[in-house]
Design a protein around this motif. Structure first.
Motif, PDB file in Angstrom:
ATOM      1  N   SER A 201      13.327  43.888  27.465  1.00 23.39           N
ATOM      2  CA  SER A 201      12.966  44.284  28.827  1.00 23.39           C
ATOM      3  C   SER A 201      13.700  43.406  29.831  1.00 23.39           C
ATOM      4  O   SER A 201      13.970  42.239  29.579  1.00 23.39           O
ATOM      5  N   ALA A 202      14.018  43.998  30.972  1.00 24.76           N
ATOM      6  CA  ALA A 202      14.688  43.279  32.057  1.00 24.76           C
ATOM      7  C   ALA A 202      14.065  43.726  33.369  1.00 24.76           C
ATOM      8  O   ALA A 202      13.892  44.931  33.604  1.00 24.76           O
ATOM      9  N   THR A 203      13.719  42.755  34.226  1.00 19.26           N
ATOM     10  CA  THR A 203      13.026  43.026  35.482  1.00 19.26           C
ATOM     11  C   THR A 203      13.756  42.389  36.646  1.00 19.26           C
ATOM     12  O   THR A 203      14.264  41.264  36.537  1.00 19.26           O
ATOM     13  N   MET A 204      13.795  43.102  37.764  1.00 18.73           N
ATOM     14  CA  MET A 204      14.444  42.595  38.974  1.00 18.73           C
ATOM     15  C   MET A 204      13.605  42.965  40.189  1.00 18.73           C
ATOM     16  O   MET A 204      13.101  44.081  40.287  1.00 18.73           O
ATOM     17  N   TRP A 205      13.426  42.008  41.108  1.00 16.14           N
ATOM     18  CA  TRP A 205      12.741  42.280  42.365  1.00 16.14           C
ATOM     19  C   TRP A 205      13.705  42.937  43.351  1.00 16.14           C
ATOM     20  O   TRP A 205      14.920  42.718  43.300  1.00 16.14           O
ATOM     21  N   TYR A 206      13.134  43.738  44.252  1.00 17.35           N
ATOM     22  CA  TYR A 206      13.934  44.293  45.351  1.00 17.35           C
ATOM     23  C   TYR A 206      13.064  44.336  46.601  1.00 17.35           C
ATOM     24  O   TYR A 206      11.882  43.965  46.583  1.00 17.35           O
ATOM     25  N   GLY A 207      13.661  44.788  47.709  1.00 18.60           N
ATOM     26  CA  GLY A 207      12.949  44.710  48.985  1.00 18.60           C
ATOM     27  C   GLY A 207      13.171  43.335  49.591  1.00 18.60           C
ATOM     28  O   GLY A 207      14.281  42.798  49.561  1.00 18.60           O
ATOM     29  N   LYS A 208      12.120  42.718  50.102  1.00 25.51           N
ATOM     30  CA  LYS A 208      12.215  41.383  50.686  1.00 25.51           C
ATOM     31  C   LYS A 208      12.043  40.343  49.586  1.00 25.51           C
ATOM     32  O   LYS A 208      10.941  40.070  49.121  1.00 25.51           O
ATOM     33  N   VAL A 209      13.165  39.754  49.172  1.00 27.25           N
ATOM     34  CA  VAL A 209      13.168  38.709  48.144  1.00 27.25           C
ATOM     35  C   VAL A 209      13.255  37.362  48.873  1.00 27.25           C
ATOM     36  O   VAL A 209      14.113  37.189  49.746  1.00 27.25           O
ATOM     37  N   PRO A 210      12.401  36.392  48.569  1.00 25.43           N
ATOM     38  CA  PRO A 210      12.274  35.179  49.384  1.00 25.43           C
ATOM     39  C   PRO A 210      13.567  34.439  49.687  1.00 25.43           C
ATOM     40  O   PRO A 210      13.753  33.955  50.803  1.00 25.43           O
ATOM     41  N   TRP A 211      14.470  34.309  48.732  1.00 26.22           N
ATOM     42  CA  TRP A 211      15.655  33.484  48.935  1.00 26.22           C
ATOM     43  C   TRP A 211      16.878  34.278  49.424  1.00 26.22           C
ATOM     44  O   TRP A 211      17.949  33.715  49.619  1.00 26.22           O
ATOM     45  N   ILE A 212      16.714  35.611  49.600  1.00 28.39           N
ATOM     46  CA  ILE A 212      17.820  36.458  50.063  1.00 28.39           C
ATOM     47  C   ILE A 212      17.528  36.913  51.487  1.00 28.39           C
ATOM     48  O   ILE A 212      16.445  37.437  51.772  1.00 28.39           O
ATOM     49  N   GLU A 213      18.479  36.705  52.401  1.00 26.86           N
ATOM     50  CA  GLU A 213      18.240  36.969  53.822  1.00 26.86           C
ATOM     51  C   GLU A 213      17.987  38.449  54.101  1.00 26.86           C
ATOM     52  O   GLU A 213      17.010  38.807  54.767  1.00 26.86           O
ATOM     53  N   ASN A 214      18.870  39.312  53.630  1.00 23.25           N
ATOM     54  CA  ASN A 214      18.724  40.748  53.879  1.00 23.25           C
ATOM     55  C   ASN A 214      17.944  41.404  52.749  1.00 23.25           C
ATOM     56  O   ASN A 214      18.005  40.986  51.585  1.00 23.25           O
ATOM     57  N   GLU A 215      17.198  42.448  53.099  1.00 22.49           N
ATOM     58  CA  GLU A 215      16.434  43.155  52.077  1.00 22.49           C
ATOM     59  C   GLU A 215      17.361  43.798  51.044  1.00 22.49           C
ATOM     60  O   GLU A 215      18.429  44.308  51.377  1.00 22.49           O
ATOM     61  N   VAL A 216      16.923  43.761  49.790  1.00 25.06           N
ATOM     62  CA  VAL A 216      17.656  44.380  48.683  1.00 25.06           C
ATOM     63  C   VAL A 216      17.095  45.786  48.475  1.00 25.06           C
ATOM     64  O   VAL A 216      15.888  45.949  48.236  1.00 25.06           O
ATOM     65  N   SER A 217      17.928  46.793  48.570  1.00 31.24           N
ATOM     66  CA  SER A 217      17.453  48.168  48.407  1.00 31.24           C
ATOM     67  C   SER A 217      17.156  48.451  46.938  1.00 31.24           C
ATOM     68  O   SER A 217      17.695  47.804  46.026  1.00 31.24           O
ATOM     69  N   GLU A 218      16.310  49.433  46.705  1.00 33.90           N
ATOM     70  CA  GLU A 218      16.025  49.844  45.330  1.00 33.90           C
ATOM     71  C   GLU A 218      17.298  50.337  44.650  1.00 33.90           C
ATOM     72  O   GLU A 218      17.530  50.077  43.462  1.00 33.90           O
ATOM     73  N   LYS A 219      18.157  51.025  45.386  1.00 35.17           N
ATOM     74  CA  LYS A 219      19.417  51.530  44.824  1.00 35.17           C
ATOM     75  C   LYS A 219      20.314  50.387  44.364  1.00 35.17           C
ATOM     76  O   LYS A 219      20.912  50.452  43.275  1.00 35.17           O
ATOM     77  N   GLU A 220      20.412  49.325  45.181  1.00 32.76           N
ATOM     78  CA  GLU A 220      21.241  48.171  44.799  1.00 32.76           C
ATOM     79  C   GLU A 220      20.679  47.494  43.552  1.00 32.76           C
ATOM     80  O   GLU A 220      21.422  47.181  42.614  1.00 32.76           O
ATOM     81  N   ALA A 221      19.372  47.247  43.560  1.00 35.00           N
ATOM     82  CA  ALA A 221      18.752  46.596  42.405  1.00 35.00           C
ATOM     83  C   ALA A 221      18.907  47.435  41.148  1.00 35.00           C
ATOM     84  O   ALA A 221      19.186  46.916  40.063  1.00 35.00           O
ATOM     85  N   ASP A 222      18.757  48.747  41.281  1.00 31.67           N
ATOM     86  CA  ASP A 222      18.869  49.645  40.139  1.00 31.67           C
ATOM     87  C   ASP A 222      20.267  49.595  39.535  1.00 31.67           C
ATOM     88  O   ASP A 222      20.428  49.523  38.311  1.00 31.67           O
ATOM     89  N   ALA A 223      21.284  49.624  40.388  1.00 38.93           N
ATOM     90  CA  ALA A 223      22.668  49.587  39.901  1.00 38.93           C
ATOM     91  C   ALA A 223      22.958  48.283  39.171  1.00 38.93           C
ATOM     92  O   ALA A 223      23.593  48.275  38.104  1.00 38.93           O
ATOM     93  N   LYS A 224      22.503  47.168  39.728  1.00 40.68           N
ATOM     94  CA  LYS A 224      22.760  45.868  39.111  1.00 40.68           C
ATOM     95  C   LYS A 224      21.990  45.706  37.805  1.00 40.68           C
ATOM     96  O   LYS A 224      22.504  45.147  36.831  1.00 40.68           O
ATOM     97  N   LEU A 225      20.769  46.210  37.778  1.00 44.16           N
ATOM     98  CA  LEU A 225      19.962  46.100  36.566  1.00 44.16           C
ATOM     99  C   LEU A 225      20.534  46.959  35.446  1.00 44.16           C
ATOM    100  O   LEU A 225      20.616  46.523  34.290  1.00 44.16           O
ATOM    101  N   GLN A 226      20.961  48.163  35.773  1.00 47.87           N
ATOM    102  CA  GLN A 226      21.568  49.022  34.760  1.00 47.87           C
ATOM    103  C   GLN A 226      22.850  48.404  34.208  1.00 47.87           C
ATOM    104  O   GLN A 226      23.082  48.412  32.993  1.00 47.87           O
ATOM    105  N   ALA A 227      23.692  47.874  35.086  1.00 47.29           N
ATOM    106  CA  ALA A 227      24.942  47.255  34.639  1.00 47.29           C
ATOM    107  C   ALA A 227      24.667  46.056  33.741  1.00 47.29           C
ATOM    108  O   ALA A 227      25.358  45.834  32.734  1.00 47.29           O
ATOM    109  N   PHE A 228      23.652  45.276  34.089  1.00 41.04           N
ATOM    110  CA  PHE A 228      23.277  44.117  33.276  1.00 41.04           C
ATOM    111  C   PHE A 228      22.835  44.555  31.885  1.00 41.04           C
ATOM    112  O   PHE A 228      23.269  43.994  30.868  1.00 41.04           O
ATOM    113  N   ILE A 229      21.963  45.557  31.808  1.00 42.25           N
ATOM    114  CA  ILE A 229      21.446  46.020  30.521  1.00 42.25           C
ATOM    115  C   ILE A 229      22.562  46.613  29.669  1.00 42.25           C
ATOM    116  O   ILE A 229      22.624  46.393  28.456  1.00 42.25           O
ATOM    117  N   GLU A 230      23.450  47.374  30.288  1.00 41.48           N
ATOM    118  CA  GLU A 230      24.560  47.971  29.544  1.00 41.48           C
ATOM    119  C   GLU A 230      25.448  46.889  28.924  1.00 41.48           C
ATOM    120  O   GLU A 230      25.851  46.987  27.757  1.00 41.48           O
TER     121      GLU A 230
END
Length: 244
Positions: A201-230
């Motif tokens: 299993s692999a989990t990633m937060w999105y939206g307002k993440v404490p240490w990241i200035e701009n919000e992370v969209s669900e689409k961005e998180a999804d793309a990065k998580l899929q690439a990581f798992i692949e």
């Protein structure tokens, strides 16, 4: 002929109950997953983590765990001290023990105790660079964590979460817990084989993440998580064990 609505649950319950009658021993077929975590892969650094006391208590003593916090610098983003701001993925690989009745289970069963309120569950088929395919389960959840400091009253923060998971046997992959259980039963009854399964299993937060200035969209998180798992699946699974 219309079948009574209680028939399917009865058959399924009886089938699942047969697991208690299966032999405990037999030829062992190890999972195709390499349990030794890399130090880095695909630009991600892996910081190994120990399993929690709750995880150790929930499963049989011969269950194996490989866990890591995985970090990768976000392009062109730095904090006020000049350090690169990273994305974070929490990775967990759990290898089942010999007892099929006290082994790994689907994460929907234990995630609520970790503060997750699961909003949706869908199937997602990932295609690797080596043209292999990995069927995964995609979960969207909201995780509540206690952010109170010692001596403070409870103070919870909430995070939007994406989680992908799948099960890897000796020569098979599935994202379905019941299908995995049926495969186990068939292997033990027909082949006399104890198959070890790994839950990835692999989990990633999105939206307002404490240490990241701009919000992370669900689409961005999804793309990065899929690439990581692949990348992880292609490198950490022994594909030569698979029939097709």
């Amino acid at each position: 002929m219309i079948k009574p609505p209680w028939l399917l649950p009865l058959i399924l319950g009886g089938t699942m109950g047969l697991t208690y009658l299966l032999p405990k021993g037999g030829q062992v077929a190890q999972s195709a997953v390499n349990m030794e975590m890399p130090t880095d892969s695909g630009g991600w650094s892996f910081e190994k983590q120990a399993p929690s006391p709750e995880e150790l208590a929930a499963l049989s003593k011969d269950t194996r765990f490989s866990k890591a916090i995985c970090l990768k610098a976000r392009l062109g983003e730095y904090n006020i001290d000049g350090y690169k701001i990273p994305d974070r993925i929490d990775l967990s690989v759990v290898l089942s023990g010999s007892d099929i009745n006290n082994s790994i289970h689907r994460p929907e069963r234990c995630m609520p105790s970790q503060g997750h309120n699961i909003l949706s569950s869908t199937n997602q088929l990932l295609t690797l660079a080596n043209h292999r395919q990995v069927p995964t389960k995609r979960l969207v959840s909201i995780q509540s964590k206690n952010a109170a400091q010692p001596g403070e009253r409870e103070r919870y923060v909430r995070f939007n979460c994406l989680t992908y998971y799948f099960f890897v046997g000796h020569e098979r992959i599935t994202n379905d817990h019941i299908e995995r259980t049926v495969m186990d039963m068939k292997d033990r009854l027909v082949s006399g084989m104890d198959q070890r399964w790994a839950y990835v299993s692999a989990t990633m937060w999105y939206g307002k993440v404490p240490w990241i200035e701009n919000e992370v969209s669900e689409k961005e998180a999804d793309a990065k998580l899929q690439a990581f798992i692949e990348d992880f699946a292609e490198k950490q699974i022994s594909w030569d064990q698979f029939v097709h």
